[in-house]
Design an enzyme around this catalytic site. Structure first.
Site, short mmCIF file in Angstrom:
data_model
loop_
_atom_site.label_atom_id
_atom_site.label_comp_id
_atom_site.label_asym_id
_atom_site.label_seq_id
_atom_site.Cartn_x
_atom_site.Cartn_y
_atom_site.Cartn_z
N GLY A 1 3.15 4.88 -16.95
CA GLY A 1 4.00 6.24 -15.42
C GLY A 1 5.22 6.93 -15.22
CD GLU B 1 8.10 0.63 -14.31
OE1 GLU B 1 7.94 0.94 -14.65
OE2 GLU B 1 8.22 -0.75 -13.97
CE LYS C 1 5.96 2.42 -3.72
NZ LYS C 1 4.07 2.15 -3.18
CG ASP D 1 5.85 -3.10 -4.46
OD1 ASP D 1 6.83 -2.84 -3.48
OD2 ASP D 1 5.21 -3.20 -4.47
CB VAL E 1 4.06 7.83 -4.71
CG1 VAL E 1 4.99 7.34 -3.02
CG2 VAL E 1 5.19 6.91 -5.44
#
Ligand code: 5GP
Length: 178
Positions: free
Chosen positions: A43, A98, A130, A102, A151
Site C-alpha cells: 500500500g 506506511e 484514521k 487505523d 479509502v
C-alpha cells in the site's frame, strides 16, 4: 474506476504538496544521517517513491511485507513477516513508511521488533491517519487525518484494485458490500 468512487477526498496536487513538505521536514530532521526508509508493501509504494524523491539527503531503501493477526495480535503481540527486510537493522536510523494507520497495532509491533533487533531509532511516517482510539501510536510524521471511511487510491487497494488511482477517494459501499 472513477464510477466506483463516491467522492475524492485528496486530489493529486494536494497530496504532492504535503509529500514535498514531509520530505523537507525529514531532510532537516535527519541532516548528516542516512536513514533507512522502510516501505510497507504494497500500500505504501506510491507514497514511498514520491516521498523518497522529496528528500534531499542520502537515504537507504528497504521493503517489507507484513500481516498482523488482527484483533488477536493485541494480546499475542504476533506479527507475520510475509516478505522480510533482508537488511540488518543494527545501528540504523529507521523511518517506517506506511500508507494508512487505523488502530496502529501492526506498526507498533513492527517498530518494537526493529528496536529489539538493534535499530538505533525507529520513527513512523504515515500518509493517512484514521481517528482510532485503540492504541497510542508513536507517530512522528503524518500526511493527513481522515474520517473513518474506507479509502482507496494512491497505493491503497480494495481486493488489489484501485492502487493506481492518482487521487484518494472513498469507495462506494456497494462495491465492498458485493
Ligand atoms: P492498523 O494495524 O493500523 O489497524 O491497520 C492498518 C492497515 O489496515 C493499513 O496498512 C491498510 O492495509 C488497512 N486499512 C485501514 N484502513 C484502510 C482504508 O481505509 N483503506 C484501505 N485500502 N486499507 C485500509
Amino acid at each position: 474506476m472513477r464510477q466506483d468512487i463516491e467522492r475524492i477526498i485528496l486530489e493529486p496536487e494536494r497530496i504532492a504538496q504535503r509529500v514535498m513538505a514531509l520530505g523537507k521536514e525529514i531532510s532537516e530532521d535527519y541532516k548528516n544521517k542516512a536513514p533507512l526508509l522502510i516501505c510497507i508493501l504494497r500500500g505504501a509504494v506510491i507514497f514511498y517513491s514520491d516521498l523518497c524523491r522529496a528528500i534531499n539527503i542520502p537515504v537507504k531503501m528497504g521493503f517489507v511485507s507484513l500481516s498482523s493477526y488482527g484483533e488477536n495480535s493485541e494480546s499475542s503481540g504476533l506479527i507475520k513477516i510475509r516478505q522480510p527486510l533482508g537488511w540488518d537493522p543494527i545501528n540504523e536510523d529507521i523511518i517506517i513508511i506506511e500508507d494508512i494507520i487505523d488502530t496502529g497495532l501492526t506498526m507498533n509491533m513492527y517498530r518494537q521488533l526493529l528496536l529489539e533487533q538493534g535499530a538505533r531509532s525507529v520513527k513512523i511516517c504515515t500518509l493517512l491517519k484514521k481517528p482510532s482510539q485503540k492504541q497510542e501510536i508513536a507517530l512522528t510524521y503524518k500526511g493527513f487525518d481522515i474520517e473513518n471511511e474506507f479509502v482507496v487510491g494512491y497505493g491503497l487497494d480494495f481486493a488489489e484494485r484501485y492502487r493506481n488511482l492518482p487521487y484518494i477517494g472513498v469507495l462506494k459501499k456497494e462495491i465492498y458490500a458485493k
